[in-house]
Design a protein around this motif. Structure first.
Motif, PDB file in Angstrom:
ATOM      1  N   ILE A  65       0.863  -1.178   0.000  1.00 32.53           N
ATOM      2  CA  ILE A  65       0.000   0.000   0.000  1.00 32.53           C
ATOM      3  C   ILE A  65       0.898   1.226   0.000  1.00 32.53           C
ATOM      4  CG2 ILE A  65      -1.749   1.263   1.327  1.00 32.53           C
ATOM      5  CD1 ILE A  65      -2.327  -1.565   2.662  1.00 32.53           C
ATOM      6  N   TYR A  67       0.906   5.720   0.011  1.00 35.89           N
ATOM      7  CA  TYR A  67       0.111   6.911   0.298  1.00 35.89           C
ATOM      8  C   TYR A  67       0.730   8.080  -0.435  1.00 35.89           C
ATOM      9  CZ  TYR A  67      -2.232  10.776   2.489  1.00 35.89           C
ATOM     10  OH  TYR A  67      -2.972  11.910   2.675  1.00 35.89           O
ATOM     11  N   ASN A  83      -4.055  10.394  -1.332  1.00 40.05           N
ATOM     12  CA  ASN A  83      -4.858   9.178  -1.224  1.00 40.05           C
ATOM     13  C   ASN A  83      -3.984   7.948  -1.052  1.00 40.05           C
ATOM     14  OD1 ASN A  83      -7.677   9.987  -1.594  1.00 40.05           O
ATOM     15  ND2 ASN A  83      -6.966  10.703  -3.589  1.00 40.05           N
ATOM     16  N   TYR A  84      -4.583   6.891  -0.535  1.00 38.92           N
ATOM     17  CA  TYR A  84      -3.930   5.601  -0.454  1.00 38.92           C
ATOM     18  C   TYR A  84      -4.047   4.910  -1.805  1.00 38.92           C
ATOM     19  CZ  TYR A  84      -3.464   6.007   4.551  1.00 38.92           C
ATOM     20  OH  TYR A  84      -3.101   6.415   5.796  1.00 38.92           O
ATOM     21  N   ASN A  85      -3.057   4.074  -2.100  1.00 36.63           N
ATOM     22  CA  ASN A  85      -3.000   3.359  -3.364  1.00 36.63           C
ATOM     23  C   ASN A  85      -2.618   1.909  -3.104  1.00 36.63           C
ATOM     24  OD1 ASN A  85      -2.801   5.914  -5.217  1.00 36.63           O
ATOM     25  ND2 ASN A  85      -1.288   6.199  -3.609  1.00 36.63           N
ATOM     26  N   ILE A 112      -6.032   0.667   5.751  1.00 36.70           N
ATOM     27  CA  ILE A 112      -6.214   2.041   5.269  1.00 36.70           C
ATOM     28  C   ILE A 112      -7.246   2.777   6.121  1.00 36.70           C
ATOM     29  CG2 ILE A 112      -7.127   3.411   3.348  1.00 36.70           C
ATOM     30  CD1 ILE A 112      -5.800   1.248   1.484  1.00 36.70           C
ATOM     31  N   LYS A 115      -6.114   4.367   9.419  1.00 29.48           N
ATOM     32  CA  LYS A 115      -5.216   5.518   9.377  1.00 29.48           C
ATOM     33  C   LYS A 115      -6.050   6.784   9.216  1.00 29.48           C
ATOM     34  CE  LYS A 115      -1.874   2.823   9.727  1.00 29.48           C
ATOM     35  NZ  LYS A 115      -1.368   2.656  11.072  1.00 29.48           N
TER      36      LYS A 115
END
Length: 122
Positions: A65, A67, A83-85, A112, A115
């Motif tokens: 993951i 960010y 954003n998270y990816n 995710i 957080k």
């Protein structure tokens, strides 16, 4: 039971042994490359979270993951900003078709959602 464990000195060698089938290798980077990219992201003021996917004590896959963007992600899509990816997801060839990928994505989403603000901690 499936769970995620951060890649660390205890888990890295097991994660590096995991691989997909030959016909799948064009679809996902090797775990060695992914872990290197995580290191580069982290040392470039970015955020990367590499995890081994485990069934009890058995490593079955890898998920990473990210960010936001780091200094070196030049072609990042605009949606990556703030954003998270999901950067990587792979299930070892010996453990595919058992539902581990779906479960790993659910666990990644749980991570995710946990957080809420920066700085991120684990």
């Amino acid at each position: 039971m499936i769970h995620l464990e951060r890649v660390n000195g205890d888990t890295i060698w097991d994660i590096l042994k995991l691989t997909v089938a030959d016909h799948q290798k064009n679809f996902v980077a090797g775990n060695d490359v992914s872990i290197i990219e995580a290191y580069i992201a982290i040392t470039s003021n970015g955020y990367a979270f590499p995890f081994g996917i485990f069934e009890d004590d058995t490593p079955v896959g890898f998920v990473m993951i990210g960010y936001d963007k780091d200094e070196y992600w030049k072609d990042a899509p605009a949606i990556a900003d703030g954003n998270y990816n999901l950067w990587r997801l792979m299930i070892d060839k010996a453990h595919q078709n058992k539902g581990y990928g779906r479960q790993a994505v659910e666990l990644a989403l749980r991570f995710i959602r946990s957080k809420h603000h920066f700085p991120l901690t684990m």
